[in-house]
Design a protein around this motif. Structure first.
Motif, PDB file in Angstrom:
ATOM      1  N   GLU A  11       0.839  -1.193   0.000  1.00 25.13           N
ATOM      2  CA  GLU A  11       0.000   0.000   0.000  1.00 25.13           C
ATOM      3  C   GLU A  11       0.881   1.252   0.000  1.00 25.13           C
ATOM      4  OE1 GLU A  11      -3.639   0.021   0.327  1.00 25.13           O
ATOM      5  OE2 GLU A  11      -3.277  -2.038  -0.350  1.00 25.13           O
ATOM      6  N   ASN A  12       0.378   2.301  -0.641  1.00 27.09           N
ATOM      7  CA  ASN A  12       1.037   3.605  -0.620  1.00 27.09           C
ATOM      8  C   ASN A  12       2.532   3.560  -0.953  1.00 27.09           C
ATOM      9  OD1 ASN A  12      -1.396   4.982   0.355  1.00 27.09           O
ATOM     10  ND2 ASN A  12      -0.994   3.906   2.272  1.00 27.09           N
ATOM     11  N   LYS A  57      -4.861  -1.375  -8.982  1.00 29.67           N
ATOM     12  CA  LYS A  57      -4.843  -0.039  -8.404  1.00 29.67           C
ATOM     13  C   LYS A  57      -3.627   0.729  -8.898  1.00 29.67           C
ATOM     14  CE  LYS A  57      -5.280   2.405  -3.960  1.00 29.67           C
ATOM     15  NZ  LYS A  57      -6.542   3.082  -4.302  1.00 29.67           N
ATOM     16  N   TRP A  80      -1.225   4.061  -8.022  1.00 29.33           N
ATOM     17  CA  TRP A  80      -0.824   4.991  -6.973  1.00 29.33           C
ATOM     18  C   TRP A  80      -0.094   6.157  -7.613  1.00 29.33           C
ATOM     19  CZ3 TRP A  80      -2.398   3.560  -2.077  1.00 29.33           C
ATOM     20  CH2 TRP A  80      -2.736   2.213  -1.901  1.00 29.33           C
ATOM     21  N   GLU A 107       4.893  11.057  -6.458  1.00 28.90           N
ATOM     22  CA  GLU A 107       5.144  12.349  -5.842  1.00 28.90           C
ATOM     23  C   GLU A 107       5.078  13.471  -6.878  1.00 28.90           C
ATOM     24  OE1 GLU A 107       7.307   9.106  -3.596  1.00 28.90           O
ATOM     25  OE2 GLU A 107       6.841   9.595  -5.668  1.00 28.90           O
ATOM     26  N   THR A 164       6.146   4.515  -2.449  1.00 23.52           N
ATOM     27  CA  THR A 164       6.837   5.769  -2.708  1.00 23.52           C
ATOM     28  C   THR A 164       7.939   5.512  -3.734  1.00 23.52           C
ATOM     29  OG1 THR A 164       8.499   5.397  -0.985  1.00 23.52           O
ATOM     30  CG2 THR A 164       6.452   6.516  -0.326  1.00 23.52           C
ATOM     31  N   THR A 185       8.797  -3.919  -3.397  1.00 27.67           N
ATOM     32  CA  THR A 185       7.365  -3.673  -3.241  1.00 27.67           C
ATOM     33  C   THR A 185       6.543  -4.358  -4.332  1.00 27.67           C
ATOM     34  OG1 THR A 185       7.258  -1.681  -4.625  1.00 27.67           O
ATOM     35  CG2 THR A 185       7.924  -1.382  -2.318  1.00 27.67           C
TER      36      THR A 185
END
Length: 221
Positions: A82-83, A177, A179, A182, A85, A94
Motif C-alpha cells: 500500500e502507498n 490499483k 498509486w 510524488e 513511494t 514492493t
C-alpha cells in the motif's frame, strides 16, 4: 588507469539512469494474473488506461504527445504494498513498477491505438527494464480492465512476437490499483529539459517514437 576508467564509466551509467539506486530483482505476476481486473469509471467522458514501460518520465512524455490523450499521470502499479513511494518502489521489493495513468478521449483514439503506442515506443524484447534502467521496478507491464482489452493486448503481443521472431517481455496483467507518484515526478521531462537523463535518454526515446508514428501526434508536437 584502468581503475580510473572503470569509475568514470560506472559514474556515467549511473548518471543516465532514471534512478541510480535501481535494483535488478526479478518479479513475476503469477498470483496477480489470476485476479479479476478492476474497471475504472470514465472521468468527464475520458477513459483511463495503464502502462508500465521503464522510467515513467519517458512514458509520460510519450503519451502526452499523442492526440486524444488529455492527461498522463506518473505513478506506481502492479505491486503488493500500500502507498508505495519512489524510494520504496525502487528497492525492487514492493513489486510495483513505475507506471502511467493515461486519460484519453475514446472518440479520438482507441485503446488499441494506445497499445500500439506502448509496443512501438519501447524495446519490446528487453526483460526487466528499458534502456539503462534495469530492475523489476522498470519491467514492462500492460494492464487490462476487461476481457475485450485483454484480447486486444494478447493479439498485438502475439503479432509482434511473430514479426520480430522473438519473445516479447511485456507482462499482461489485470489492473488493480494505481498509486500517483510524488508531485516532483509529474511532467518531469517538460520541467527538467536540461537534466542529463532527460537529454540523453527521455528525449531521444520520445523523438524516436514521434518519427515512427507521426500520424498519432498532436499538432503542437
Amino acid at each position: 588507469m584502468k581503475k580510473t576508467a572503470l569509475l568514470t564509466i560506472t559514474a556515467a551509467l549511473l548518471l543516465l539512469s532514471c534512478n541510480s539506486n535501481s535494483q535488478t530483482n526479478t518479479h513475476t505476476n503469477k498470483t496477480q494474473s489470476s485476479k479479476e481486473p478492476v474497471a475504472v469509471a470514465p472521468v468527464n467522458g475520458l477513459e483511463r488506461a495503464y502502462f508500465a514501460s521503464g522510467c515513467f518520465w519517458c512514458v509520460e512524455a510519450i503519451y502526452e504527445s499523442v492526440k486524444g490523450v488529455k492527461e498522463v499521470i506518473s505513478g506506481y502499479a502492479g505491486g503488493h504494498t500500500e502507498n508505495p513511494t519512489y524510494e520504496s518502489s525502487n528497492t525492487g521489493r514492493t513489486g510495483h513498477a513505475e507506471a502511467v495513468e493515461v486519460y484519453y478521449d475514446p472518440n479520438i483514439i482507441s485503446f488499441a491505438s494506445l497499445v500500439d503506442v506502448y509496443f512501438g515506443s519501447q524495446n519490446p524484447t528487453q526483460v526487466n527494464g528499458q534502456g539503462p534502467d534495469r530492475g523489476s521496478q522498470y519491467r514492462s507491464l500492460i494492464f487490462y480492465q476487461n476481457e475485450a482489452q485483454k484480447q486486444i493486448i494478447e493479439k498485438k503481443k502475439k503479432a509482434l512476437a511473430e514479426k520480430l521472431d522473438a519473445p516479447i517481455a511485456a507482462e499482461i496483467v489485470p489492473f488493480e490499483k494505481f498509486w500517483k507518484a510524488e508531485g516532483y515526478h509529474q511532467d518531469y521531462e517538460k520541467r527538467n529539459p536540461n537534466n542529463p537523463y532527460i537529454r540523453n535518454v527521455s528525449i531521444p526515446r520520445l523523438l524516436k517514437f514521434q518519427k515512427k508514428f507521426p500520424e498519432l501526434l498532436k499538432k503542437n508536437h
